[in-house]
Design a protein around this motif. Structure first.
Motif: not given
Ligand code: SAM
Length: 351
Positions: A20-25
Motif C-alpha cells: 500500500d505504501y509503495f502504491r500511494t508513493k
C-alpha cells in the motif's frame, strides 16, 4: 529466528503495508517490489514468504526491511538493493554502475540463438582468423566440450583477435571452439553468459568501456560456469580488435536513448543507472551507428550481426547496414509489445 517483540508485524501484515505504501508513493510494481525486498531482508525466497506468512518479524528484521523500503521509495531500483536480477532464468549479480538487464533484451538472446542454428546448418564455424578453422570442413559443431579450467587456453586463443596479447603462455587444453562470438557492451554479462550457456560450442570475446561492468560480467560468467569460454576486454567499440579478426556472431545492446528522452526517464533509471550505459547522443544512435558501419569487417562470410535497438530506430539501422552492401539477409525481430527490437544481418559470402 529470535522471538519477536509483542505486537510486532507478521510477514503478511508487513507485506500488505509495504504494498500500500509503495502504491500511494507511485512506486512501480508495488507488490512485487515489497515481496522481493522482504524476502531479501529475511534471507528467504518469495515462496517462503507465503509459507511463513504468519511468522512475526524480529526488530532487526523489521529495521532492515524499513531501510530497504525507504531507499526504494526514493527511487533506488530493486536490483541494486538486493544485488540480484533474473535474466534468461539465471540469477545475475548486479551492482550500481552496471545496467540492470531488461526483459526485452531476452529478445536479443533468442534472436541470436535462432541464427546460431543457421550457423550450424550452414557450417559457419572456426576461430577469429579465417585460416584457423576452415568453415566448410566443420559443417556440424562438435559436441559440447567440458571447459572448466581452460581459461588460460582461451585467453591465449582469443589473443588472436586482439591487438594486445594477454601475458603468459596459454595453457594446454583440448577445447577447440567451433566458432567465436563477440559481444560489444557486455554490461552485467547477461547476454554473453546466457548465450555461452546455450551454445556450448562457441567461445566469446566480450567488450565494454566500463571496468565496473567487466568486473561484474566476469563474476557472473564464473557463477554460471562459462568464464573459461569468455575473454573479457576493456575496449571502445571495435577499436581493440585486430583488423583480421573474424567472428561468426556479433551481438550488441549498446546505449540508444536520445538526449531529448533522457530527462523523461523515470528517476529509478535516470538517477541510479549509469548514464553511459543508456544515453547515446542527440538521436540515440551515437554508438549503434559506428558499430553498424564497421561490423561487417569483423564477420566471417555467413556470420550474423544482431543489434538491439530502441523504439523507432530499426529502419534507420537497417539502412546503415544496407548501405554497406555486405549483407545478404536483413530482418527485424519484435519484442512482446510488437516493437522492432533487434536488427539482424547476415554477412554475404565473398563480399
Ligand atoms: C545498454 S548497456 C547493455 C549491457 C548488457 N549487454 C545488457 O544487455 O544488459 C550498454 C553497455 O555498453 C557499454 N558501452 C557504452 N559505450 C561503449 C563503447 N564505446 N564501447 C564499448 N562499450 C560501451 C556500457 O558501459 C554498457 O555496459
Amino acid at each position: 529466528m529470535k522471538a519477536a517483540a509483542p505486537g510486532s508485524w507478521t510477514i503478511l501484515e508487513i507485506l500488505r503495508w509495504a504494498t500500500d505504501y509503495f502504491r500511494t508513493k507511485g512506486v512501480a510494481e508495488p507488490r512485487a517490489s515489497a515481496e522481493v525486498l522482504l524476502a531479501h531482508a529475511l534471507s528467504l525466497s518469495r515462496l517462503d514468504l507465503y509459507l511463513k506468512y504468519d511468522q512475526p518479524l524480529t526488530p532487526p528484521e523489521l529495521a532492515r526491511f524499513k531501510r530497504l523500503v525507504i531507499r526504494r521509495r526514493q527511487g533506488e531500483p530493486v536490483a541494486y538493493l538486493t544485488g540480484h536480477k533474473e535474466f534468461w532464468s539465471l540469477d545475475f549479480h548486479i551492482t550500481p554502475g552496471v545496467l540492470i538487464p531488461r526483459p526485452e533484451t531476452e529478445v536479443l538472446v533468442s534472436a541470436a540463438l535462432e541464427v546460431a542454428k543457421d550457423l550450424t546448418e550452414s557450417g559457419v564455424g572456426g576461430g577469429g582468423q579465417g585460416s584457423q578453422t576452415p568453415l566448410q570442413s566443420s559443417p556440424k559443431p562438435p559436441p559440447p566440450t567440458p571447459y572448466r579450467g581452460l581459461e588460460g587456453e582461451l585467453e591465449g586463443r582469443a589473443g588472436d583477435h586482439l591487438q594486445k596479447k594477454s601475458p603468459g603462455p596459454p595453457l594446454k587444453s583440448p577445447f577447440q571452439p567451433a566458432a567465436w562470438g563477440l559481444e560489444v557492451g557486455v554490461g552485467s554479462g547477461a547476454v554473453v553468459v546466457a548465450l555461452a550457456r546455450e551454445i556450448p560450442w562457441m567461445a566469446w570475446v566480450a567488450l565494454d568501456l566500463s571496468l565496473t561492468a567487466l568486473t561484474v560480467a566476469r563474476d557472473n560468467a564464473r557463477r554460471h560456469e562459462v568464464a573459461p569460454r569468455i575473454r573479457f576486454l576493456q575496449a571502445d567499440l571495435l577499436s581493440s580488435l585486430k583488423p583480421e579478426a573474424r567472428f561468426a556472431l556479433l551481438v550488441a545492446n549498446l546505449p540508444y536513448v536520445p538526449r531529448a528522452e533522457w530527462e523523461q526517464l523515470p528517476i529509478d533509471i535516470r538517477d541510479f543507472e549509469p548514464k553511459e550505459a543508456l544515453l547515446a547522443g542527440e538521436d540515440g544512435l551515437a554508438l549503434i551507428r559506428p558499430l553498424a558501419l564497421e561490423a561487417h569487417h569483423y564477420l566471417r562470410p555467413g556470420g550474423w550481426l544482431a543489434l538491439e535497438v530502441g523504439p523507432g530506430q530499426a529502419h534507420q539501422v537497417r539502412e546503415f547496414l544496407q548501405d554497406r552492401g555486405a549483407y545478404d539477409r536483413l530482418d527485424f525481430v519484435q519484442d512482446y509489445h510488437g516493437i522492432n527490437r533487434v536488427v539482424r544481418a547476415r554477412r554475404r559470402a565473398g563480399g
